[in-house]
Design an enzyme around this catalytic site. Structure first.
Site, PDB file in Angstrom:
ATOM      1  N   GLU A   1       0.834  -1.207   0.000  1.00 50.20           N
ATOM      2  CA  GLU A   1       0.000   0.000   0.000  1.00 50.20           C
ATOM      3  C   GLU A   1       0.867   1.254   0.000  1.00 50.20           C
ATOM      4  O   GLU A   1       2.084   1.182   0.186  1.00 50.20           O
ATOM      5  CB  GLU A   1      -0.929   0.002   1.220  1.00 50.20           C
ATOM      6  CG  GLU A   1      -0.180   0.000   2.543  1.00 50.20           C
ATOM      7  CD  GLU A   1      -0.908   0.767   3.639  1.00 50.20           C
ATOM      8  OE1 GLU A   1      -1.316   1.908   3.372  1.00 50.20           O
ATOM      9  OE2 GLU A   1      -1.050   0.214   4.741  1.00 50.20           O
TER      10      GLU A   1
ATOM     11  N   LYS B   1      -3.895  -2.221  15.043  1.00 48.18           N
ATOM     12  CA  LYS B   1      -3.178  -1.282  15.883  1.00 48.18           C
ATOM     13  C   LYS B   1      -3.938  -1.024  17.170  1.00 48.18           C
ATOM     14  O   LYS B   1      -5.158  -0.948  17.173  1.00 48.18           O
ATOM     15  CB  LYS B   1      -3.012   0.019  15.130  1.00 48.18           C
ATOM     16  CG  LYS B   1      -1.859   0.809  15.592  1.00 48.18           C
ATOM     17  CD  LYS B   1      -1.464   1.802  14.537  1.00 48.18           C
ATOM     18  CE  LYS B   1      -1.356   1.105  13.216  1.00 48.18           C
ATOM     19  NZ  LYS B   1      -2.218   1.731  12.224  1.00 48.18           N
TER      20      LYS B   1
HETATM   21  N1  PSU Z   1      -2.014   1.739  10.164  1.00 50.03           N
HETATM   22  C1  PSU Z   1      -0.704   2.099  10.196  1.00 50.03           C
HETATM   23  N2  PSU Z   1      -0.222   2.898   9.245  1.00 50.03           N
HETATM   24  C2  PSU Z   1      -1.002   3.343   8.252  1.00 50.03           C
HETATM   25  C3  PSU Z   1      -2.375   2.946   8.207  1.00 50.03           C
HETATM   26  C4  PSU Z   1      -2.847   2.159   9.186  1.00 50.03           C
HETATM   27  O1  PSU Z   1       0.024   1.703  11.080  1.00 50.03           O
HETATM   28  O2  PSU Z   1      -0.485   4.070   7.393  1.00 50.03           O
HETATM   29  C5  PSU Z   1      -3.225   3.371   7.059  1.00 50.03           C
HETATM   30  C6  PSU Z   1      -3.514   2.156   6.157  1.00 50.03           C
HETATM   31  O3  PSU Z   1      -3.391   2.575   4.810  1.00 50.03           O
HETATM   32  C7  PSU Z   1      -4.957   1.834   6.477  1.00 50.03           C
HETATM   33  C8  PSU Z   1      -5.512   3.190   6.779  1.00 50.03           C
HETATM   34  O4  PSU Z   1      -5.626   1.198   5.416  1.00 50.03           O
HETATM   35  O5  PSU Z   1      -4.477   3.838   7.509  1.00 50.03           O
HETATM   36  C9  PSU Z   1      -6.799   3.156   7.551  1.00 50.03           C
HETATM   37  O6  PSU Z   1      -7.322   4.442   7.629  1.00 50.03           O
HETATM   38  P1  PSU Z   1      -8.824   4.644   8.134  1.00 50.03           P
HETATM   39  O7  PSU Z   1      -8.794   4.236   9.579  1.00 50.03           O
HETATM   40  O8  PSU Z   1      -9.074   6.107   7.929  1.00 50.03           O
HETATM   41  O9  PSU Z   1      -9.687   3.750   7.279  1.00 50.03           O
END
Ligand code: PSU
Ligand code: MN
Length: 312
Positions: free
Chosen positions: A28, A162
């Site tokens: 990603e 996380k």
């Molecule tokens: N967790 C991390 N680093 C990140 C992300 C999540 O440790 O960069 C990013 C990933 O791309 C994940 C996104 O898909 O955040 C999720 O964001 P949201 O909670 O806004 O859907």
């Protein structure tokens, strides 16, 4: 490739590997644009791609650059994206917006899965997925990553959810959506920076071949969607849960005070936690992405071997 083909540029090494049925690992790019600071983000991306090559697979970093969906990103374009402050954070809701408007952006787990599935890439390595945020019962903040796992047939290797998320609620939503969560070599759900959360891993597998067999069986049964492989951070790199929990609580309180929400919340929390841990959380984040890339390459090799080297 189907409908997306007209909007996508497949990097030649990726196209060649896919045509010959050789292992490919998708990566990603929101982790580059919003997840880690420059220049650590670019150094991490370069190291992770090299690691995947060393493990006998072809890396395919996915992103949108000037309205084109890139499946495999040449180094210079990746560097530009990692440096650009103005890149969008793209999920299922706005992937097509960036393409239509000629914009650039990092793809989240959800958007990367969409691109990978269309290109025929079966495995994807990341750090952590989005999930159900703490306090979601009032904010309704549930990541589109969870729905995408139920839709797109891609095996996503992460270090669990996380601990800025509500891991218990995240597991509940994944179960409801029919997404298998597999602890890799562990009975305990890992918590990103820490090897252990208070939750059990719903399923457990111990080899890349077993993961490949499980996903092949799901597809043979006509079950849509991917799965989450939860791979604990190596012991030497972990931050104990008690330590990180303190910093998470502080970052969370700050986000609330400043009214940070929506798409901005995950990047805000990550950035605050890097500062509060004096960079230790970033070092752990980089180590666990590398660990996941290694496992994803092994799973991609197992899938390629099981499909007889022919294209999927
Ligand atoms: N967790 C991390 N680093 C990140 C992300 C999540 O440790 O960069 C990013 C990933 O791309 C994940 C996104 O898909 O955040 C999720 O964001 P949201 O909670 O806004 O859907
Ligand atoms: Mn969200």
């Amino acid at each position: 490739m189907t409908a997306l083909a007209a909007f996508a540029d497949i990097h030649p090494p990726v196209a060649a590997a896919l045509a010959e049925g050789r292992p490919v690992v998708a990566l990603e790019s929101t982790i580059l644009t919003h997840g880690m600071p420059w220049p650590d983000n670019e150094a991490m991306a370069e190291a992770v791609e090299a690691l995947i090559v060393a493990e006998g697979a072809v890396p395919a970093t996915i992103a949108v650059v000037d309205g084109r969906l890139k499946i495999g990103l040449p180094g210079d374009q990746r560097r530009r994206l990692a440096r650009a402050g103005a890149a969008m954070k793209l999920s299922r809701a706005d992937l097509a917006f960036a393409i239509a408007e000629g914009r650039s952006g990092g793809t989240t787990v959800a958007a990367t899965m969409i691109a990978a599935a269309t290109a025929g890439i079966a495995v994807f390595a990341t750090g952590g997925i989005g999930g159900v945020h703490r306090g979601a019962e009032t904010s309704f903040d549930v990541s589109a990553d969870l729905d995408e796992l139920a839709r797109s047939p891609v095996v996503v290797v992460s270090a669990g959810a996380k601990a800025i998320l509500d891991i218990g609620k995240t597991l509940e939503v994944l179960e409801t959506r029919g997404v298998p969560v597999v602890g890799y070599g562990t009975d305990t759900m890992p918590a990103f920076w820490s090897r252990r959360s208070p939750f059990a891993a719903p399923l457990r597998l111990d080899t890349p071949e077993a993961v490949a067999r499980f996903q092949a069986t799901r597809r043979a049964l006509g079950l849509a969607g991917g799965m989450l492989v939860a791979n604990p951070v190596p012991e030497a790199d972990e931050i104990p849960a008690a330590t990180i929990d303190r910093h998470i609580a502080a970052a969370q309180a700050e986000a609330e005070r400043r009214g940070v929400g929506g798409k901005a919340l995950t990047p805000f929390l990550l950035e605050r936690i890097v500062a509060l841990t004096d960079g230790a959380s970033l070092a752990t984040n980089i180590a666990l992405v590398k660990n996941n890339a290694r496992l994803a390459a092994a799973i991609a090799r197992a899938i390629a071997a099981a499909t007889d080297g022919g294209p999927a």
